[in-house]
Design a protein around this motif. Structure first.
Motif, PDB file in Angstrom:
ATOM      1  N   SER A  32       0.694  -1.417  -0.043  1.00 15.74           N
ATOM      2  CA  SER A  32       0.012  -0.278  -0.036  1.00 15.74           C
ATOM      3  C   SER A  32       1.173   1.237  -0.033  1.00 15.74           C
ATOM      4  O   SER A  32       0.258   2.453  -0.059  1.00 15.74           O
ATOM      5  N   LYS A  33       2.056   1.305   0.371  1.00 16.41           N
ATOM      6  CA  LYS A  33       2.799   2.285   0.629  1.00 16.41           C
ATOM      7  C   LYS A  33       3.416   3.035  -1.029  1.00 16.41           C
ATOM      8  O   LYS A  33       3.579   2.203  -1.956  1.00 16.41           O
ATOM      9  N   LYS A  34       3.706   4.203  -1.643  1.00 13.20           N
ATOM     10  CA  LYS A  34       4.096   4.810  -2.740  1.00 13.20           C
ATOM     11  C   LYS A  34       5.436   5.780  -2.538  1.00 13.20           C
ATOM     12  O   LYS A  34       5.382   7.073  -1.284  1.00 13.20           O
ATOM     13  N   ILE A  35       6.285   5.689  -3.172  1.00 10.87           N
ATOM     14  CA  ILE A  35       7.445   6.801  -3.355  1.00 10.87           C
ATOM     15  C   ILE A  35       6.833   7.270  -5.074  1.00 10.87           C
ATOM     16  O   ILE A  35       6.488   7.333  -5.750  1.00 10.87           O
ATOM     17  N   ASN A  58      12.848  15.811  -5.327  1.00 10.15           N
ATOM     18  CA  ASN A  58      11.764  15.518  -3.788  1.00 10.15           C
ATOM     19  C   ASN A  58      11.004  14.687  -4.142  1.00 10.15           C
ATOM     20  O   ASN A  58      10.777  13.722  -4.981  1.00 10.15           O
ATOM     21  N   ILE A  59      11.304  13.765  -2.852  1.00  7.32           N
ATOM     22  CA  ILE A  59      10.616  12.783  -2.791  1.00  7.32           C
ATOM     23  C   ILE A  59      10.206  12.167  -1.820  1.00  7.32           C
ATOM     24  O   ILE A  59      10.489  12.010  -0.609  1.00  7.32           O
ATOM     25  N   THR A  60       8.542  11.982  -2.212  1.00  2.41           N
ATOM     26  CA  THR A  60       7.705  11.697  -1.163  1.00  2.41           C
ATOM     27  C   THR A  60       7.232  10.322  -0.827  1.00  2.41           C
ATOM     28  O   THR A  60       7.103   9.959  -1.991  1.00  2.41           O
ATOM     29  N   ASP A  61       6.917  10.294   0.445  1.00  6.17           N
ATOM     30  CA  ASP A  61       6.721   8.963   0.695  1.00  6.17           C
ATOM     31  C   ASP A  61       5.830   9.044   1.532  1.00  6.17           C
ATOM     32  O   ASP A  61       5.499  10.229   2.461  1.00  6.17           O
ATOM     33  N   ASN A  62       4.754   7.669   1.625  1.00  3.92           N
ATOM     34  CA  ASN A  62       3.574   8.174   2.225  1.00  3.92           C
ATOM     35  C   ASN A  62       4.122   6.295   3.393  1.00  3.92           C
ATOM     36  O   ASN A  62       2.844   6.095   4.233  1.00  3.92           O
ATOM     37  N   GLY A  63       5.477   5.818   3.833  1.00  6.77           N
ATOM     38  CA  GLY A  63       5.931   5.157   4.684  1.00  6.77           C
ATOM     39  C   GLY A  63       5.851   5.649   6.566  1.00  6.77           C
ATOM     40  O   GLY A  63       5.479   6.902   6.719  1.00  6.77           O
ATOM     41  N   THR A 115       2.895  14.657   8.968  1.00  2.31           N
ATOM     42  CA  THR A 115       2.242  15.363  10.652  1.00  2.31           C
ATOM     43  C   THR A 115       1.208  14.725  10.043  1.00  2.31           C
ATOM     44  O   THR A 115       0.811  14.362   9.241  1.00  2.31           O
ATOM     45  N   GLU A 116       0.438  15.578  10.822  1.00  7.26           N
ATOM     46  CA  GLU A 116      -1.562  15.395  10.963  1.00  7.26           C
ATOM     47  C   GLU A 116      -2.028  16.148   9.889  1.00  7.26           C
ATOM     48  O   GLU A 116      -2.827  15.268   9.650  1.00  7.26           O
ATOM     49  N   ASN A 117      -1.170  17.184   9.195  1.00  6.89           N
ATOM     50  CA  ASN A 117      -1.596  17.578   8.158  1.00  6.89           C
ATOM     51  C   ASN A 117      -1.556  17.618   7.050  1.00  6.89           C
ATOM     52  O   ASN A 117      -1.657  17.621   5.625  1.00  6.89           O
ATOM     53  N   ASN A 118      -0.135  16.619   6.909  1.00  8.10           N
ATOM     54  CA  ASN A 118       0.229  16.246   5.788  1.00  8.10           C
ATOM     55  C   ASN A 118       1.082  14.816   5.900  1.00  8.10           C
ATOM     56  O   ASN A 118       1.780  14.878   6.715  1.00  8.10           O
ATOM     57  N   GLU A 119       0.376  14.166   5.546  1.00  3.49           N
ATOM     58  CA  GLU A 119       0.675  12.452   5.545  1.00  3.49           C
ATOM     59  C   GLU A 119       1.661  12.075   4.771  1.00  3.49           C
ATOM     60  O   GLU A 119       2.102  10.616   4.979  1.00  3.49           O
ATOM     61  N   HIS A 120       2.259  12.508   3.683  1.00  2.79           N
ATOM     62  CA  HIS A 120       3.548  12.276   3.285  1.00  2.79           C
ATOM     63  C   HIS A 120       4.702  12.923   4.360  1.00  2.79           C
ATOM     64  O   HIS A 120       4.714  13.711   4.529  1.00  2.79           O
ATOM     65  N   ASN A 121       5.570  12.209   3.969  1.00  2.00           N
ATOM     66  CA  ASN A 121       7.482  12.705   4.498  1.00  2.00           C
ATOM     67  C   ASN A 121       7.544  13.039   3.235  1.00  2.00           C
ATOM     68  O   ASN A 121       7.788  12.362   1.909  1.00  2.00           O
ATOM     69  N   ILE A 122       8.930  14.060   2.862  1.00  2.00           N
ATOM     70  CA  ILE A 122       8.743  14.404   1.874  1.00  2.00           C
ATOM     71  C   ILE A 122      11.012  14.538   2.204  1.00  2.00           C
ATOM     72  O   ILE A 122      11.445  15.176   3.159  1.00  2.00           O
TER      73      ILE A 122
END
Lengths: 125, 145
Positions: free
Chosen positions: B65-68, B82-87, B130-137
């Motif tokens: 379910s994770k994505k980059i 910019n490398i964003t992910d939802n892990g 964060t709570e407002n941003n579900e992605h790590n960057i």
């Protein structure tokens, strides 16, 4: 449709040395193939490994890690991993982390095989 | 994120390590177009490869379910990947970089990817989700000189 092949490995045995010829790209996806090839040599009792990079165009830390994973065991058994025929762009990645201090990197197979026959490795030079 | 009209498209992948080659091709081509020499383009692609490999292996743990997503922003001499992910957050900047003399003495594999990223890029920043941003960057910057 099959994906184009990214990595190939051929084995040639010269006397008591297993010579692995790499082709393509060595990264986290393909490194397990190299890992199993070296494991197989060790399983057969061969601790002299030559890795020829002539046709290799790329290596990442996953590939470098394979050599690190085996080098201690191999040298403990009196063998070595010698690396040959590296393209400058691949050597630059080894060099970035100082790997030439630890590994014997030779221009060609011939000199690496000669060193094996004199039983020299980086540790006792 | 790539802005509308940006000359660099966005590339998204899941947890498949076989996509690393596609990522490297994308980064190499974009960085050369920006003006980097072949060797510098290769190094930038290597840093991005290392970042994505770390995410897939250590943050995603191969969870499908994770994505980059990878996008490129440029400004004057600055090339930023910019490398964003939802892990799970995985901040490479707080991972200790190995001392190579110590590393070679112990001969243990691992931990090299982050050292490579630090060696070849000029600036690296990381923003956890964060709570407002579900992605790590993760932002990897290289300046054209």
């Amino acid at each position: 449709m099959n994906e184009p092949e990214k990595f190939k490995l051929n084995l040639k045995t010269v006397e008591d040395v297993d010579c692995l010829y790499l082709w393509g790209y060595l990264d986290a996806h393909t490194a397990p193939q190299l890992e199993s090839a070296i494991s197989k040599s060790l399983g057969n009792g061969t601790y002299k490994i030559l890795v020829n990079f002539r046709e290799l165009d790329y290596i990442s830390s996953a590939g470098l890690g394979v050599f690190m994973a085996f080098i201690e065991e191999i040298r403990d058994k009196g063998g070595d991993i010698k690396l040959t025929n590296m393209k400058p762009k691949v050597f630059s990645i080894f060099d970035l982390l100082g790997f030439p201090l630890l590994f014997d990197i030779e221009a060609e197979d011939k000199s690496a095989l000669e060193k094996f026959s004199f039983n020299l490795n980086k540790n006792n030079e | 994120m790539s802005k509308p009209g940006s000359k660099y498209h966005k590339l998204c992948i899941g947890t498949d390590l076989s996509k690393l080659q596609e990522i490297r091709d994308y980064i190499t081509s974009a960085s050369k177009r920006f003006g980097f020499e072949d060797s510098e383009a290769q190094n930038i692609a290597l840093a991005v490869d290392e970042a994505c490999t770390n995410l897939i292996k250590y943050s995603f743990k191969f969870d499908d379910s994770k994505k980059i997503c990878i996008s490129i922003e440029t400004a004057k001499k600055e090339f930023c990947v910019n490398i964003t992910d939802n892990g799970d957050p995985f901040n490479p900047l707080i991972v200790p970089t190995p001392d190579m003399n110590e590393y070679f003495r112990n001969m243990k594999p691992g931990g090299l990817g982050i050292l490579i990223m630090r060696s070849v890029m000029d600036d690296i920043t990381y923003l956890s989700s964060t709570e407002n941003n579900e992605h790590n960057i993760l932002k990897l910057k290289k300046y054209l000189v």
